[in-house]
Every structure is written in structure tokens, then in C-alpha cells.
Scaffold this motif. Structure first.
Motif, PDB file in Angstrom:
ATOM      1  N   PHE A  87      33.052  30.109  -1.368  1.00  0.00           N
ATOM      2  CA  PHE A  87      33.471  28.945  -0.590  1.00  0.00           C
ATOM      3  C   PHE A  87      32.306  28.139  -0.028  1.00  0.00           C
ATOM      4  O   PHE A  87      32.508  27.040   0.474  1.00  0.00           O
ATOM      5  N   SER A  88      31.098  28.694  -0.102  1.00  0.00           N
ATOM      6  CA  SER A  88      29.951  28.017   0.484  1.00  0.00           C
ATOM      7  C   SER A  88      28.733  28.161  -0.413  1.00  0.00           C
ATOM      8  O   SER A  88      28.207  29.264  -0.606  1.00  0.00           O
ATOM      9  N   LYS A  89      28.264  27.029  -0.951  1.00  0.00           N
ATOM     10  CA  LYS A  89      27.030  27.061  -1.739  1.00  0.00           C
ATOM     11  C   LYS A  89      25.846  27.462  -0.876  1.00  0.00           C
ATOM     12  O   LYS A  89      24.914  28.125  -1.342  1.00  0.00           O
ATOM     13  N   ARG A  90      25.895  27.061   0.392  1.00  0.00           N
ATOM     14  CA  ARG A  90      24.801  27.404   1.290  1.00  0.00           C
ATOM     15  C   ARG A  90      24.712  28.919   1.479  1.00  0.00           C
ATOM     16  O   ARG A  90      23.626  29.498   1.416  1.00  0.00           O
ATOM     17  N   ARG A  91      25.851  29.558   1.707  1.00  0.00           N
ATOM     18  CA  ARG A  91      25.847  31.015   1.868  1.00  0.00           C
ATOM     19  C   ARG A  91      25.411  31.692   0.565  1.00  0.00           C
ATOM     20  O   ARG A  91      24.725  32.727   0.597  1.00  0.00           O
ATOM     21  N   LEU A  92      25.801  31.128  -0.574  1.00  0.00           N
ATOM     22  CA  LEU A  92      25.373  31.684  -1.860  1.00  0.00           C
ATOM     23  C   LEU A  92      23.861  31.615  -1.999  1.00  0.00           C
ATOM     24  O   LEU A  92      23.212  32.592  -2.403  1.00  0.00           O
TER      25      LEU A  92
ATOM     26  N   ARG B 166      34.160  22.855   6.255  1.00  0.00           N
ATOM     27  CA  ARG B 166      32.888  23.044   5.571  1.00  0.00           C
ATOM     28  C   ARG B 166      31.849  23.653   6.506  1.00  0.00           C
ATOM     29  O   ARG B 166      31.109  24.554   6.123  1.00  0.00           O
ATOM     30  N   LEU B 167      31.799  23.147   7.739  1.00  0.00           N
ATOM     31  CA  LEU B 167      30.848  23.682   8.714  1.00  0.00           C
ATOM     32  C   LEU B 167      31.129  25.158   8.973  1.00  0.00           C
ATOM     33  O   LEU B 167      30.208  25.980   9.039  1.00  0.00           O
ATOM     34  N   ARG B 168      32.403  25.500   9.100  1.00  0.00           N
ATOM     35  CA  ARG B 168      32.779  26.891   9.346  1.00  0.00           C
ATOM     36  C   ARG B 168      32.404  27.775   8.161  1.00  0.00           C
ATOM     37  O   ARG B 168      31.846  28.870   8.337  1.00  0.00           O
ATOM     38  N   ALA B 169      32.687  27.324   6.942  1.00  0.00           N
ATOM     39  CA  ALA B 169      32.374  28.118   5.759  1.00  0.00           C
ATOM     40  C   ALA B 169      30.875  28.350   5.614  1.00  0.00           C
ATOM     41  O   ALA B 169      30.431  29.426   5.198  1.00  0.00           O
ATOM     42  N   ASP B 170      30.087  27.343   5.972  1.00  0.00           N
ATOM     43  CA  ASP B 170      28.636  27.422   5.793  1.00  0.00           C
ATOM     44  C   ASP B 170      27.933  28.226   6.879  1.00  0.00           C
ATOM     45  O   ASP B 170      26.885  28.847   6.618  1.00  0.00           O
ATOM     46  N   HIS B 171      28.474  28.239   8.100  1.00  0.00           N
ATOM     47  CA  HIS B 171      27.683  28.728   9.225  1.00  0.00           C
ATOM     48  C   HIS B 171      28.345  29.800  10.094  1.00  0.00           C
ATOM     49  O   HIS B 171      27.699  30.303  11.018  1.00  0.00           O
ATOM     50  N   ILE B 172      29.603  30.158   9.822  1.00  0.00           N
ATOM     51  CA  ILE B 172      30.289  31.136  10.664  1.00  0.00           C
ATOM     52  C   ILE B 172      30.833  32.280   9.826  1.00  0.00           C
ATOM     53  O   ILE B 172      31.518  32.069   8.821  1.00  0.00           O
ATOM     54  N   GLY B 173      30.523  33.500  10.242  1.00  0.00           N
ATOM     55  CA  GLY B 173      31.146  34.694   9.685  1.00  0.00           C
ATOM     56  C   GLY B 173      32.151  35.228  10.680  1.00  0.00           C
ATOM     57  O   GLY B 173      31.896  35.212  11.887  1.00  0.00           O
ATOM     58  N   TYR B 174      33.297  35.704  10.205  1.00  0.00           N
ATOM     59  CA  TYR B 174      34.387  36.088  11.103  1.00  0.00           C
ATOM     60  C   TYR B 174      34.861  37.495  10.754  1.00  0.00           C
ATOM     61  O   TYR B 174      35.195  37.770   9.603  1.00  0.00           O
ATOM     62  N   VAL B 175      34.898  38.383  11.757  1.00  0.00           N
ATOM     63  CA  VAL B 175      35.476  39.716  11.585  1.00  0.00           C
ATOM     64  C   VAL B 175      36.810  39.714  12.320  1.00  0.00           C
ATOM     65  O   VAL B 175      36.851  39.661  13.545  1.00  0.00           O
ATOM     66  N   PHE B 176      37.898  39.744  11.565  1.00  0.00           N
ATOM     67  CA  PHE B 176      39.231  39.656  12.151  1.00  0.00           C
ATOM     68  C   PHE B 176      39.685  41.012  12.673  1.00  0.00           C
ATOM     69  O   PHE B 176      39.268  42.064  12.178  1.00  0.00           O
ATOM     70  N   GLN B 177      40.589  40.973  13.651  1.00  0.00           N
ATOM     71  CA  GLN B 177      41.112  42.212  14.220  1.00  0.00           C
ATOM     72  C   GLN B 177      41.806  43.063  13.157  1.00  0.00           C
ATOM     73  O   GLN B 177      41.686  44.293  13.149  1.00  0.00           O
TER      74      GLN B 177
END
Length: 233
Positions: free
Chosen positions: A123-128, A92-103
Motif C-alpha cells: 500500500f505504500s511505495k515509501r514503506r517498500l 496516503r499519509l497514514r499508509a506512508d508514515h503510521i504503523g498500527y497494532v490493533f487490539q
């Protein structure tokens, strides 16, 4: 990255991410593959992490994101000790607070470009909510794609119809959706030629700055380091 240490980040604000005496060993391995005494990332800074392939960079990123748990030491994100959290809470913490650009970008081929960018909001109401809520999220995604230099003619296409450079920009827009506090970019320019690489870097750095996100950019390409506020080896 068998052993590394770095001074804390600059500034007087509370660290966004703080690592202390971190050790990690894969099950069955005879020795630690990662030993890191201290590392801090501050809010809104852009940091370049360099190291050769196989040195443990991807393992470190997984520990920072809470995908892996450290054998000893602490990894604190926004004041939360990831080792003390359950897998569900770390997710949940990752979904709400981390953006990831994969190789390899990891775009979903059965979704349009626009829907790929909107994925974090599923996946994240906070990001929404950060993107303006259900009524405004699509507009926020379109604004990010425009900022990344991707024309509206591509937004309803499948991600598989895009060039490598275009897919990279979609992946970056997805990572920035909903203004996450931390954006991690893992070797995202490795497949690009020099002109595209530099163009993408300028766009990514500006987009992170506009979103107020800390950027941790991982690459073995030392030529990119001068574009960042701080470099870690």
C-alpha cells in the motif's frame, strides 16, 4: 477522556505530531466526547497513554491517524494539518508514515505470516523503499519476525494457526515494516498473561527504538507505564 491536557513532549526537535484545542462530537450526540487542549509527540520517543475503557482513547487514535476529522482544533502530523486534507491524502499519509497494532491484531487469515508482515509495502511505495525495495522487502520482514522472537518455522503458516501471543508479534512486525515514523498500539496486550505481556513489551520497545519510530502505546494497565519515557492520562 471527556477533557484532557498535557504538556508538550520533551526535546527541541520539531514535534512529530501536534494537537491543539481538539474537539470531537459524534453526529447526533449532545456534547463533545473528546476535548484535548494540547498534546505533542516527539520523534523517537515512547509514550504511554492510559485511561479506562470508554474514555475516548480509540476516538483519539482515529483522529491522530486521520481516520476521523476533528470538529474543531488541529491535528498536525509531520507538519500536515489533517483537517485540511482530503480523505485520499489522509489515507496516503497514514499508509506512508503510521504503523498500527490493533487490539484484535486484524491479521488476514488467507495470507501467510510473512505476507501479513509485507502488507504495508503493498500500500505504500515509501514503506517498500524503506524496507529495501522489492528485492529486499522479504528479508526485512524476516528480520522483523526474528527480532520479535518468531521462529522461521512459522513464517509460511496461516496467521490463524498461531497462538494469541504469536499473532501479536506478527501484528507488531507488520506495524514496523518500512520504518514508519509513528507506531500506534491500541491495547495490544489485553489478551496476554503477565509473562507474555512483559516479554512482548520489551521486544516492541526495542524494535521501535531500532526503527527510529515514535511509539504511542495505549492501555488501561498502569503497571506498564514505568517502561515508557512519558505517560499521558
Amino acid at each position: 477522556m471527556a477533557s484532557a491536557s498535557t504538556e508538550p513532549g520533551m526535546g527541541t526537535t520539531a514535534a512529530l505530531l501536534r494537537i491543539n484545542k481538539l474537539r470531537f462530537r459524534w453526529p447526533g450526540a449532545p456534547a463533545d466526547c473528546l476535548a484535548l487542549e494540547a498534546l505533542e509527540l516527539q520523534p523517537r520517543e515512547a509514550v504511554f497513554l492510559r485511561g479506562p475503557s470508554g474514555c475516548g482513547k480509540s476516538t483519539l487514535l482515529s483522529l491522530m491517524a486521520g481516520v476521523l476529522k476533528a470538529g474543531s482544533g488541529t491535528v498536525c502530523l509531520m507538519g500536515h494539518d489533517l483537517n485540511a486534507m482530503s480523505a485520499t491524502r489522509r489515507d496516503r499519509l497514514r499508509a506512508d508514515h503510521i504503523g498500527y497494532v490493533f487490539q484484535q491484531f486484524n491479521l488476514l487469515p488467507y495470507l501467510s505470516v510473512l505476507d501479513n508482515v509485507l502488507l504495508p509495502c503493498r500500500f505504500s511505495k515509501r514503506r517498500l523503499m524503506q524496507a529495501g525495495g522489492s528485492a529486499r522487502a522479504a528479508h526485512a520482514a524476516e528480520s522483523l519476525l526474528s527480532a520479535m522472537g518468531l521462529d522461521a518455522a512459522f513464517w509460511q503458516r496461516s496467521a490463524t494457526e498461531l497462538s494469541v501471543g504469536q499473532q501479536q508479534r506478527v501484528a507488531a512486525a507488520r506495524a514496523l515494516m518500512g520504518k514508519p515514523e509513528l507506531v500506534i498500539a491500541d491495547e495490544p496486550t489485553s489478551a496476554l498473561d503477565e509473562d507474555l505481556r512483559l516479554s512482548f513489551m520489551r521486544v516492541l520497545l526495542k524494535a521501535c527504538s531500532d526503527a527510529g519510530s515514535t511509539l504511542l502505546f495505549v492501555s488501561h494497565d498502569a503497571r506498564l507505564a514505568p517502561m515508557f519515557q512519558r505517560q499521558l492520562d
